[in-house]
Design a protein around this motif. Sequence first.
Motif, short mmCIF file in Angstrom:
data_model
loop_
_atom_site.label_atom_id
_atom_site.label_comp_id
_atom_site.label_asym_id
_atom_site.label_seq_id
_atom_site.Cartn_x
_atom_site.Cartn_y
_atom_site.Cartn_z
N GLU A 192 40.05 46.13 37.06
CA GLU A 192 38.99 45.78 36.13
C GLU A 192 38.96 46.66 34.87
N GLU A 193 39.42 47.91 35.00
CA GLU A 193 39.41 48.83 33.85
C GLU A 193 40.55 48.56 32.89
N ASN A 537 30.45 42.97 43.69
CA ASN A 537 29.55 43.92 43.03
C ASN A 537 30.29 45.26 42.97
N PRO A 538 29.73 46.27 42.33
CA PRO A 538 30.48 47.53 42.13
C PRO A 538 30.88 48.29 43.38
N VAL A 573 30.68 29.91 39.96
CA VAL A 573 30.74 30.99 38.96
C VAL A 573 31.13 32.26 39.71
N VAL A 574 32.32 32.78 39.40
CA VAL A 574 32.87 33.92 40.13
C VAL A 574 32.74 35.18 39.28
N PHE A 575 31.99 36.15 39.79
CA PHE A 575 31.84 37.44 39.14
C PHE A 575 32.72 38.46 39.85
N GLY A 576 33.07 39.55 39.15
CA GLY A 576 33.80 40.62 39.81
C GLY A 576 34.82 41.27 38.90
N GLY A 577 35.48 42.28 39.44
CA GLY A 577 36.42 43.07 38.67
C GLY A 577 37.86 42.66 38.83
N ARG A 578 38.10 41.58 39.54
CA ARG A 578 39.47 41.14 39.76
C ARG A 578 39.48 39.61 39.88
N TRP A 596 34.00 37.56 35.48
CA TRP A 596 34.26 39.00 35.51
C TRP A 596 32.96 39.78 35.67
N TYR A 597 32.88 40.99 35.09
CA TYR A 597 31.62 41.74 34.98
C TYR A 597 31.21 41.63 33.51
#
Length: 792
Positions: A192-193, A537-538, A573-578, A596-597
Amino acid sequence: MKRFFVTTTVFAFVVHVGHGQNHPSSPLKQQPFSTPAIQHLVDSVYNRLRPNERLAQLSGIRPIALLEKGKLSIEKCRKVIPNGIGHISQYACALDLGSDQLRDFVKELQNYLVKETPSGIPAIFHEEAITGVAALGATVYPQQIGVACTWDTKLAAKKTEQTAEAMRSIGGTMALSPMVDVIRTAHWPRLEESYGEDAYLSASMGVAFVDGLQRKGLKYGVAACSKHFLAYGSGKELGDKELMEEYLFPHEAMIRQGNSKAVMTGYHQFRGKNTVSSDTLLKEILRKYIGFDGIVVSDYSAISRQWTGNSPKELKARGVAAINAGNDLEFSDPISYPYLFEAIKDSLVTEQRFEEAVKRALTLKANLGLLDKNPVLYSEGKINIDKPEYRKVAYDLACESVVMLKNNGILPLQNKLQKIALVGPNANTFWCLLGDYTYQSMYSFWWGGKVDPNNPKLVTLREALQQKLDKKVVLNYERGCDWSSSNEAGIIRTGDSDPRTKALKLMLMQSADPTDWKKGIELSANSDVIIAAVGENPTLCGEGRERKGIRLPGDQEKFVKELIATGKPVVLVVFGGRSQVVEGLEAQCAAVLQAWYPGEEGGNAVADLLLGNVYPSGKLCVSYPKTESKAQICYNDLTATPELVSHPFGYGLSYTNYQYSNIQAPKTIATSNKSFTVSCSVKNTGKRAGTEIVQLYLFPKDGQPLKPIQLKGFERVSLKPGEKKKVTFSIAPQVLAHYSNSKWTISPGKYELKIGASSADIRLQQEIVLKGQPVLKDRKEVYFSESTSVKW
């Protein structure tokens, strides 16, 4: 004690990058870290410092070491940093202080350093900044992987320009950002970074990041720091060719074209040696090849954690290895470097190398204006680090970052709908808006603090839909299922991770909303359409975090299948870092959005996209996985096969359609030419406005040792219904060069230029022939194509 001053003129370098969406094809002159004026100032300061004051400039220290009952203790300062200090490490994310209080903390600490220490030298306050400065109350922009999916270097640079303004106001002068590691697996928790799998896109975004952060010059801006040098997260040993052409590219471009003057190594190894003590990386590649003249800093505790054991002898050996290899500063705290005087006495470190490191530390401070007679250290008066114009950029980035993976026509949602079901663990939570290295994630994960969703205001999807839906439409909400099971996520305590994770306990995110599975299904069955907000989530993604697999966490997949079984159209709706595996679900869903985030304005952005108030324009910066294979996947080496990839790099749908035509390019180009152009026309053939991201790819046809397909340019083109524009790319032959036998070579022969809507959706192609002798260069001078679009 009085502070001494040397009056001189200090050069502050300013960088402006970009015409069109990419960067100029003409090279920018790499500006020097030091000038005669700066060198004179630094020499004067160094000569006045006593040995312990010099050593103090080579380390940072965390604020917690200077606090007493939550407040700065001058008595502790006198005991802990009597000789001053180089940096204050992550000074904002560990403190529960609003912007005015944080500024006052900086003011008091700088006042101590200037007035009470013998040197009188202010500290550099550094902080994380990939999603904006990681401080309480600061604007939270979308996570970097989402920013990459905008392909919008102008807006990305505007974001970091605002970040620098906010950061400077609260006393920050250096960002430990951006991360430009090229990442090719969704299993790596820090994906995600990054800016994704492609070196060209990552480099473009990295240079834009530096451009914005340093746009006002370092004296009034904030110093960038590229990380992690080099090939962190690659997951394999790299040969010279792949290393130089791809993994080094973003760092090299940021340094040579963006004028980044700080580099951070990582926790990983490079060819059997820790990167922080690798001569090959820091001397041969960074200093000798790239010509880097700035400062090298360690990742937090990376020096002291190189081997097991923490005896003085071992800590001393690690410090010796790091500084001799070319590492200048030890972050976050002085653990190994306090043994440097002993090492010098034992002839393990030379006095010249010690002096060089200290002078580099002072040179950065000189560039930042900290050695001026009247340095600007913070802003006075009431401070706002979440201004309306900041939120507007956060919103615009969030809108552009969302990638529509599927739409059978259900979107945008029509007002004729009477009932909408909003379900899922991310439907009414702020946690799905926040990636790692936001203040909220850092403060909760590393320090166990509680987060206030109203400072700044974090807009959830439910809140946004309630405000934006027609009053005649009923929005029914039920969480339905939780994020994950209790044993699904964990903390990485070994390998290439921050050593602080050894003492952490995983804090599972909690929701105040009841979670009733049965009610969620029943509510959905009685609605016209279902919006299922799912994902991470984080605690499930980020540094030091791991979870089992990359499908939807916990029982979310099962929950979505039951929603589909109701027979009502499901908008996922897909949230997340990957990127997460939703292959089986996507075929049965009416629409799928990868969000994403998306930051503090994420709820508003997603709601407006669903309702058609704005149109989707995001394109994938990764190959979207079809399976949970842990293979390294990238479109450019043909590993992104249909068996492994659901959607290709560069893919993303819109609410309209685009027609490509009329490609034009010269048939032959001399290898010695400065540049040539290729152009095409793009027309919006639909009934809605939209923005297409036109992508230029290179295919070698005569066996040139290049990847079989490579991104070489892109342009965002906004079009009204029926509107047509001409897109032009100006390309230097150097952009086509390959690395062989320790040289960059522009090889003659046939190439194919392809223009398309993704790496797999090629609309136009044109063969060109480079003629002449091969052109050899030690280093590239041009990194990007230049692109423009004009109305016909």
